[in-house]
Scaffold this motif. Sequence first.
Motif, mmCIF file in Angstrom:
data_model
loop_
_atom_site.group_PDB
_atom_site.id
_atom_site.type_symbol
_atom_site.label_atom_id
_atom_site.label_comp_id
_atom_site.label_asym_id
_atom_site.label_seq_id
_atom_site.Cartn_x
_atom_site.Cartn_y
_atom_site.Cartn_z
ATOM 1 N N ASN A 52 0.808 -1.223 0.000
ATOM 2 C CA ASN A 52 0.000 0.000 0.000
ATOM 3 C C ASN A 52 0.843 1.275 0.000
ATOM 4 O O ASN A 52 0.297 2.377 0.093
ATOM 5 C CB ASN A 52 -0.960 0.033 1.204
ATOM 6 N N ARG A 53 2.175 1.132 -0.143
ATOM 7 C CA ARG A 53 3.042 2.310 -0.221
ATOM 8 C C ARG A 53 3.915 2.249 -1.483
ATOM 9 O O ARG A 53 4.961 2.894 -1.556
ATOM 10 C CB ARG A 53 3.935 2.406 1.018
ATOM 11 N N GLU A 54 3.465 1.455 -2.451
ATOM 12 C CA GLU A 54 4.261 1.246 -3.656
ATOM 13 C C GLU A 54 4.585 2.562 -4.371
ATOM 14 O O GLU A 54 5.737 2.791 -4.777
ATOM 15 C CB GLU A 54 3.535 0.295 -4.622
ATOM 16 N N LYS A 55 3.603 3.427 -4.533
ATOM 17 C CA LYS A 55 3.837 4.692 -5.239
ATOM 18 C C LYS A 55 4.809 5.589 -4.474
ATOM 19 O O LYS A 55 5.662 6.248 -5.075
ATOM 20 C CB LYS A 55 2.508 5.426 -5.466
ATOM 21 N N THR A 56 4.669 5.625 -3.157
ATOM 22 C CA THR A 56 5.569 6.441 -2.333
ATOM 23 C C THR A 56 7.008 5.940 -2.447
ATOM 24 O O THR A 56 7.946 6.736 -2.567
ATOM 25 C CB THR A 56 5.126 6.403 -0.862
ATOM 26 N N ASP A 112 27.852 -1.959 -6.286
ATOM 27 C CA ASP A 112 27.790 -1.576 -4.871
ATOM 28 C C ASP A 112 26.965 -0.317 -4.645
ATOM 29 O O ASP A 112 26.149 -0.238 -3.721
ATOM 30 C CB ASP A 112 29.204 -1.372 -4.311
ATOM 31 N N ASP A 113 27.165 0.699 -5.512
ATOM 32 C CA ASP A 113 26.464 1.971 -5.339
ATOM 33 C C ASP A 113 24.964 1.830 -5.574
ATOM 34 O O ASP A 113 24.148 2.328 -4.790
ATOM 35 C CB ASP A 113 27.040 3.027 -6.293
ATOM 36 N N SER A 114 24.589 1.164 -6.668
ATOM 37 C CA SER A 114 23.168 1.035 -6.990
ATOM 38 C C SER A 114 22.462 0.129 -5.985
ATOM 39 O O SER A 114 21.334 0.391 -5.583
ATOM 40 C CB SER A 114 22.984 0.504 -8.414
ATOM 41 N N TRP A 115 23.143 -0.954 -5.573
ATOM 42 C CA TRP A 115 22.552 -1.877 -4.592
ATOM 43 C C TRP A 115 22.289 -1.152 -3.274
ATOM 44 O O TRP A 115 21.211 -1.272 -2.692
ATOM 45 C CB TRP A 115 23.510 -3.048 -4.365
ATOM 46 N N TYR A 116 23.270 -0.379 -2.806
ATOM 47 C CA TYR A 116 23.103 0.333 -1.537
ATOM 48 C C TYR A 116 21.990 1.363 -1.627
ATOM 49 O O TYR A 116 21.194 1.522 -0.704
ATOM 50 C CB TYR A 116 24.413 1.006 -1.130
ATOM 51 N N LEU A 117 21.917 2.090 -2.755
ATOM 52 C CA LEU A 117 20.881 3.116 -2.897
ATOM 53 C C LEU A 117 19.496 2.495 -2.761
ATOM 54 O O LEU A 117 18.630 3.023 -2.049
ATOM 55 C CB LEU A 117 21.012 3.808 -4.254
ATOM 56 N N VAL A 118 19.290 1.386 -3.425
ATOM 57 C CA VAL A 118 17.975 0.734 -3.384
ATOM 58 C C VAL A 118 17.677 0.212 -1.984
ATOM 59 O O VAL A 118 16.614 0.493 -1.420
ATOM 60 C CB VAL A 118 17.914 -0.419 -4.416
ATOM 61 N N ARG A 119 18.604 -0.536 -1.402
ATOM 62 C CA ARG A 119 18.371 -1.134 -0.090
ATOM 63 C C ARG A 119 18.214 -0.092 1.006
ATOM 64 O O ARG A 119 17.539 -0.341 2.007
ATOM 65 C CB ARG A 119 19.526 -2.084 0.259
ATOM 66 N N ASP A 120 18.814 1.090 0.825
ATOM 67 C CA ASP A 120 18.780 2.117 1.864
ATOM 68 C C ASP A 120 17.571 3.046 1.717
ATOM 69 O O ASP A 120 17.427 3.997 2.461
ATOM 70 C CB ASP A 120 20.074 2.947 1.822
ATOM 71 N N THR A 121 16.717 2.782 0.750
ATOM 72 C CA THR A 121 15.523 3.607 0.535
ATOM 73 C C THR A 121 14.402 3.131 1.444
ATOM 74 O O THR A 121 14.084 1.937 1.488
ATOM 75 C CB THR A 121 15.063 3.542 -0.934
ATOM 76 N N THR A 122 13.797 4.061 2.164
ATOM 77 C CA THR A 122 12.714 3.721 3.088
ATOM 78 C C THR A 122 11.567 3.037 2.347
ATOM 79 O O THR A 122 11.108 3.518 1.315
ATOM 80 C CB THR A 122 12.185 4.985 3.784
ATOM 81 N N GLY A 123 11.106 1.925 2.893
ATOM 82 C CA GLY A 123 9.982 1.205 2.289
ATOM 83 C C GLY A 123 10.405 0.005 1.473
ATOM 84 O O GLY A 123 9.584 -0.858 1.166
ATOM 85 N N VAL A 124 11.699 -0.070 1.112
ATOM 86 C CA VAL A 124 12.196 -1.222 0.357
ATOM 87 C C VAL A 124 12.607 -2.308 1.335
ATOM 88 O O VAL A 124 13.391 -2.063 2.254
ATOM 89 C CB VAL A 124 13.400 -0.840 -0.539
ATOM 90 N N GLY A 125 12.088 -3.510 1.131
ATOM 91 C CA GLY A 125 12.455 -4.621 1.989
ATOM 92 C C GLY A 125 13.721 -5.283 1.497
ATOM 93 O O GLY A 125 14.768 -5.223 2.119
ATOM 94 N N ASP A 126 13.638 -5.908 0.312
ATOM 95 C CA ASP A 126 14.794 -6.605 -0.235
ATOM 96 C C ASP A 126 14.520 -6.940 -1.690
ATOM 97 O O ASP A 126 13.389 -6.830 -2.170
ATOM 98 C CB ASP A 126 15.055 -7.896 0.546
ATOM 99 N N PHE A 127 15.568 -7.353 -2.398
ATOM 100 C CA PHE A 127 15.406 -7.909 -3.731
ATOM 101 C C PHE A 127 14.880 -9.337 -3.587
ATOM 102 O O PHE A 127 15.147 -10.009 -2.594
ATOM 103 C CB PHE A 127 16.765 -7.973 -4.456
ATOM 104 N N THR A 128 14.144 -9.816 -4.575
ATOM 105 C CA THR A 128 13.779 -11.220 -4.574
ATOM 106 C C THR A 128 14.987 -12.032 -5.023
ATOM 107 O O THR A 128 15.817 -11.556 -5.790
ATOM 108 C CB THR A 128 12.601 -11.502 -5.520
ATOM 109 N N GLY A 129 15.075 -13.259 -4.551
ATOM 110 C CA GLY A 129 16.212 -14.103 -4.890
ATOM 111 C C GLY A 129 16.840 -14.673 -3.635
ATOM 112 O O GLY A 129 16.314 -14.528 -2.528
#
Length: 219
Positions: A52-56, A112-129
């Motif tokens: 329910n926070r996908e757009k945010t 490393d840079d792109s992975w950290y940016l995504v993981r450090d964004t509020t609301g992101v849990g994890d990548f699938t895999g």
Amino acid sequence: MDETPDSGTTDEAAALQTEDVQTEVEQSSDSSEPSGSPESEMQWYVLKVTSNREKTVKQALEKRIKREGLEEFFGEVLIPTRKIVDSKGGKKRTLEEKVFPGYMMIQMILNDDSWYLVRDTTGVGDFTGAVGEPTPMRPEEVDRMLGRRRDEESGDAEPTKVKIDFSVGEIVKIKDGPFESFEGTIEGVDDVHGKVVVLIEIFGRPTETELDYWQVEKV
């Protein structure tokens, strides 16, 4: 008696030698293969995000990518959706419904840079895999999740479906039309045209009648 080389001749020879070296460098540069574009190295990944926070979360990701100047490592960030038609108060309206609530897709070059940016964004849990190892999507998975969107771009859009909360075998009551107040059983659901087929009893005989979905209600 030894002859001393003319200074003008020496300068001219040096200039020619410098020109030859420069020409070799230019030819070497021209003959090198062009490196692949960043876009060709990008792959699609699926992210688990707060439901329910996908757009945010999507907006937060896009802002961080731009703010940190990492656009070259990212492509599209998408929330897979489909169109449905809902009816409230007798009025029809077209809505967008999330196909996979709690998930989104991101196109990126993983480092490393792109992975950290995504993981450090509020609301992101994890990548699938696998744990700690994001798994890129296979081409057929991308086609399945983006197929409807690609069809729309090519002009072959998937028909808009109507949100119908009835299922086959369910007992309903007709609330509008010539058979108002009759009760019957749902025999078929057409979510493309917004129709339901109801089996009712007329003069002691079971009869199928097609109605708009909003003409019936659950008993």
